[in-house]
Design an enzyme around this catalytic site. Structure first.
Site, PDB file in Angstrom:
ATOM      1  N   CYS A   2       0.845  -1.189   0.000  1.00 53.00           N
ATOM      2  CA  CYS A   2       0.000   0.000   0.000  1.00 53.00           C
ATOM      3  C   CYS A   2       0.884   1.244   0.000  1.00 53.00           C
ATOM      4  O   CYS A   2       2.096   1.181   0.082  1.00 53.00           O
ATOM      5  CB  CYS A   2      -0.859  -0.026   1.248  1.00 53.00           C
ATOM      6  N   ARG A  27       1.787   1.706  -7.192  1.00 53.06           N
ATOM      7  CA  ARG A  27       1.942   0.526  -6.332  1.00 53.06           C
ATOM      8  C   ARG A  27       0.658  -0.269  -6.240  1.00 53.06           C
ATOM      9  O   ARG A  27       0.615  -1.340  -5.665  1.00 53.06           O
ATOM     10  CB  ARG A  27       2.389   0.962  -4.933  1.00 53.06           C
ATOM     11  N   TRP A  74      -3.989  -1.806  -0.430  1.00 53.06           N
ATOM     12  CA  TRP A  74      -4.044  -2.968  -1.328  1.00 53.06           C
ATOM     13  C   TRP A  74      -4.597  -4.094  -0.454  1.00 53.06           C
ATOM     14  O   TRP A  74      -3.896  -4.610   0.412  1.00 53.06           O
ATOM     15  CB  TRP A  74      -2.626  -3.260  -1.815  1.00 53.06           C
ATOM     16  N   ASN A 100       0.864  -0.616   6.631  1.00 53.23           N
ATOM     17  CA  ASN A 100       1.199  -1.506   5.500  1.00 53.23           C
ATOM     18  C   ASN A 100       1.662  -2.818   6.091  1.00 53.23           C
ATOM     19  O   ASN A 100       2.304  -2.827   7.127  1.00 53.23           O
ATOM     20  CB  ASN A 100       2.381  -0.917   4.689  1.00 53.23           C
ATOM     21  N   GLY A 101       1.383  -3.928   5.399  1.00 48.14           N
ATOM     22  CA  GLY A 101       1.928  -5.214   5.823  1.00 48.14           C
ATOM     23  C   GLY A 101       0.859  -6.102   6.429  1.00 48.14           C
ATOM     24  O   GLY A 101      -0.326  -5.912   6.205  1.00 48.14           O
ATOM     25  N   GLU A 477       9.455 -21.588 -18.308  1.00 52.36           N
ATOM     26  CA  GLU A 477       9.334 -20.206 -17.820  1.00 52.36           C
ATOM     27  C   GLU A 477      10.546 -19.387 -18.235  1.00 52.36           C
ATOM     28  O   GLU A 477      10.408 -18.237 -18.663  1.00 52.36           O
ATOM     29  CB  GLU A 477       9.145 -20.199 -16.308  1.00 52.36           C
ATOM     30  N   LYS A 481      10.413 -15.910 -20.664  1.00 53.54           N
ATOM     31  CA  LYS A 481      11.015 -14.607 -20.326  1.00 53.54           C
ATOM     32  C   LYS A 481      11.908 -14.119 -21.466  1.00 53.54           C
ATOM     33  O   LYS A 481      11.839 -12.973 -21.885  1.00 53.54           O
ATOM     34  CB  LYS A 481      11.822 -14.740 -19.028  1.00 53.54           C
ATOM     35  N   GLU A 484       9.746 -13.137 -24.516  1.00 59.24           N
ATOM     36  CA  GLU A 484       8.799 -12.010 -24.459  1.00 59.24           C
ATOM     37  C   GLU A 484       9.490 -10.666 -24.239  1.00 59.24           C
ATOM     38  O   GLU A 484       8.922  -9.632 -24.565  1.00 59.24           O
ATOM     39  CB  GLU A 484       7.722 -12.230 -23.409  1.00 59.24           C
ATOM     40  N   HIS A 500      14.745 -36.547 -30.169  1.00 57.88           N
ATOM     41  CA  HIS A 500      13.553 -36.922 -30.955  1.00 57.88           C
ATOM     42  C   HIS A 500      13.172 -35.836 -31.939  1.00 57.88           C
ATOM     43  O   HIS A 500      12.032 -35.783 -32.408  1.00 57.88           O
ATOM     44  CB  HIS A 500      12.395 -37.238 -29.996  1.00 57.88           C
ATOM     45  N   LYS A 599      -0.352  -6.612 -20.125  1.00 61.58           N
ATOM     46  CA  LYS A 599      -0.155  -7.169 -18.780  1.00 61.58           C
ATOM     47  C   LYS A 599      -1.280  -8.128 -18.415  1.00 61.58           C
ATOM     48  O   LYS A 599      -1.070  -9.119 -17.761  1.00 61.58           O
ATOM     49  CB  LYS A 599      -0.094  -6.036 -17.739  1.00 61.58           C
TER      50      LYS A 599
END
Ligand code: AGP
Length: 604
Positions: A2, A27, A74, A100-101, A477, A481, A484, A500, A599
């Site tokens: 936050c 944020r 958040w 926050n947290g 993965e 990266k 993209e 193969h 996104k």
């Protein structure tokens, strides 16, 4: 993640703190509010939704003050509503708190306070913290002392900022794992959760350390450490421009988010993985669903799909039940075979991906229990699932998903651990998970090596990503990266598949990245590496240190052992993220907004 802001001085405080949290919008948040000193007490104005809602309220109420704090939330504990928005009062409306947290022991504290007659009006852990401070304030009548004593009762990662009706010239702030920065002015002082919110007002900044407690007045700032000992603040002069500051001094959000992973994984584990290795998952599926599940189907797209593959290895190895990981775009049209005793796990950072949402609705229409693994609180997929576990990774700005990937893997691991707990299955996965934040921080130290390798392979036109077991999932993965953000063509598959067909592509100039985080398959991986070397390909190894790997690879990036092959494989993705980032940077690619991509793919 936050936003926090605070001001005390001769100027109009509310306009300043509102401007400050506006500068922290990147944020991410889903509600916002301000608290301010006024005649006869503390005023609080707060609204769910975007800042424009709070702005309209402020324009209507027209509050005036020279001391104010503000917060953009958040949501973690409790949905994004007016009641759950910060600030929160204590039991006598004398203390106002923003935070926050996560307060990990909020439940025990709530029970203790309720037994003393405290009544709560929100679902938040922050309000509980406010009542703990209020209770200490009743004993000492000193705001600084009350916050200091209350902080000793709170467990977890938090940054808290506190006002008191009786102390209209003071702001008190305390930091424990969640960032807080202070700004020094002339006859005025500031605070915030991130440096960009200070820069329009001052470039003299104090970064609070773990456990620090600060008291701000117009005249100055006093600082004490976690033991209550006064300390001399270390004042920095920040010469970043504002855009750089939003990235924490990093050149791109992607590299900032790569380096946030130890913190975001720590936040993901907080309050869930207990010190005794047990798991607490709030609002999870009923235990009898975890107990009766005979098969799991996971649906996701892109990086979320790759995280699902890691989760599948964990669930199958621990619970010995079959897991199918499906591309959501295929699942939704394949008339899937689903049974009442199946569990559908839906993985999505944004919680808005159209294919994944459609797959979720199809699974629900077949009467299957659904569990969401999501980052954005209150998103469509989160709301649609029977239960949801949030990554608690904070907003991920860069299109290329990095900290969400590790958050998805860890949240899936927590769900698998919880299921094992319910089914009476013993496992040592908890110890590996507890090690992960520290091992991630250690692994990120290979960044210089990744940069030098990126320079070596800068002109490559084709890269292989290969591995066995969970390293094959990591390879997918790592390849995504590189594809993209550096726009390099990749060929990714289990290492045993090369002969193969894909081996035909190997020739001088081709680079092959091999993951090797499981000693059991190391010999086989070395044989595959030799197949590439024999065709004069260049080989980069990433995995557990071993002379054989160092000897056979052109470049070898060691990663520390967490004791779990799957957790090691997930850890090996970090150097792959760094390699892709630095190669893209060397090639002058856009990075945070790569061509052709969004996104969140909210259309088919
Ligand atoms: C990964 O770097 C990409 N951003 C993309 O593959 C992404 O993972 C995919 O679109 C799924 O998004 P979601 O997690 O928000 O559903």
């Amino acid at each position: 993640m936050c936003g926090i802001a605070g001001y005390i001085g001769p100027r109009e405080a509310i306009a300043i703190v509102f401007d400050q949290i506006t500068r922290l919008e990147y944020r991410g948040y889903d509600s916002a509010g301000v608290a301010f000193q006024r005649e006869g007490g503390i005023g609080i104005l707060k609204k769910a939704g975007k800042l424009v809602n709070l702005k309209q309220l402020l324009e209507t109420e027209k509050p005036v003050s020279h001391l104010a704090i503000a917060h953009s939330r958040w949501a973690t504990h409790g949905g994004p509503t007016d009641e759950n928005a910060h600030p929160h009062f204590d039991q006598h409306d004398r203390i106002a708190v923003i935070h926050n947290g996560i307060i990990e022991n909020y439940f025990e504290l709530a029970q203790e306070l309720s037994a003393e007659g405290h009544v709560f009006v929100s679902e938040t852990d922050t309000e509980i913290a406010a009542h703990v401070i209020g209770r200490e304030y009743e004993k000492s009548g000193c705001l600084t002392a009350a916050v200091r004593e209350a902080a000793k009762r709170l467990k977890g990662a938090y940054a808290m900022v506190v006002l008191s009706v009786d102390d209209p010239n003071r702001i008190v702030a305390v930091r424990n794992a969640s960032p807080l920065v202070l700004g020094l002015g002339e006859g005025e002082n500031f605070l915030a959760s991130d440096i960009p919110a200070l820069l329009p007002y001052t470039r003299k900044v104090i970064v609070m350390d773990e456990g620090d407690l600060a008291t701000l007045s117009r005249e100055g700032i006093t600082l004490e450490d976690g033991n209550g000992e006064e300390k001399t603040p270390e004042v920095m002069t920040i010469d970043w421009d504002i855009e750089a500051a939003e990235k924490g001094g990093f050149p791109h959000f992607m590299i900032k988010e790569i380096h946030e992973q130890p913190e975001s994984v720590r936040a993901c584990l907080a309050g869930r993985l207990q010190h005794d290795g047990s798991v607490k998952l709030l609002n999870t599926l009923p235990d009898d669903v975890w107990r009766r599940t005979e098969r799991v189907t996971m649906v996701a797209c892109g990086t979320a799909y790759h995280a699902g593959l890691m989760g599948a290895y964990l669930i199958e190895s621990m619970l010995r039940i079959p897991v199918e990981v499906e591309y959501a775009s295929e699942f939704r049209y394949n008339n899937p075979i689903l049974r009442e005793t199946d569990l559908a796990i839906v993985i999505s950072q944004s919680g808005e991906t159209a294919d994944t949402l459609a797959a979720l609705k199809l699974a629900k229409s077949r009467g299957v229990a659904t569990l969401g693994i999501v980052n954005v609180v209150g998103s469509s997929i989160a709301r649609e699932c029977d239960a949801v576990h949030y990554l608690q990774a904070g907003p991920e700005i860069s299109v290329a998903s990095t900290k969400a990937y590790s958050g998805q893997v860890v949240t899936l691991a927590l769900a698998a651990l919880y299921a094992a707990q319910v089914r009476g299955v013993s496992t040592d996965l908890a110890a590996s998970l507890a090690l992960l934040p520290t091992r991630m921080a250690e692994t990120l130290c290979v960044e210089e090596q990744c940069l030098s390798i990126a320079k070596l392979i800068r002109d490559t036109q084709l890269m292989f990503y290969l591995g066995r077991g969970a390293d094959a999932a990591a390879a997918l993965e790592g390849a995504l990266k590189m594809k993209e953000i550096a726009y390099v063509a990749t060929q990714e598959s289990p290492a045993g598949e090369m002969k193969h067909g894909p081996l035909a592509l190997v020739e001088p100039g081709v680079v092959a990245v091999f993951g090797s985080t499981d000693p059991v398959t190391r010999d086989k991986v070395v044989s595959n590496i030799k197949e590439v070397k024999a065709r004069r390909g260049t080989v980069i190894g990433i995995g557990l240190d071993h002379p054989m790997m160092r000897n056979v690879c052109d470049e070898f990036i060691p990663i520390p052992d967490t004791g779990s092959h799957v957790v090691n494989a997930a850890l090996s993705v970090l150097p792959m993220q760094l390699l892709a980032y630095h190669l893209a940077h060397l090639r002058g690619c856009e990075i945070d907004q790569p061509r052709n991509l969004a996104k969140s793919v909210t259309v088919e």
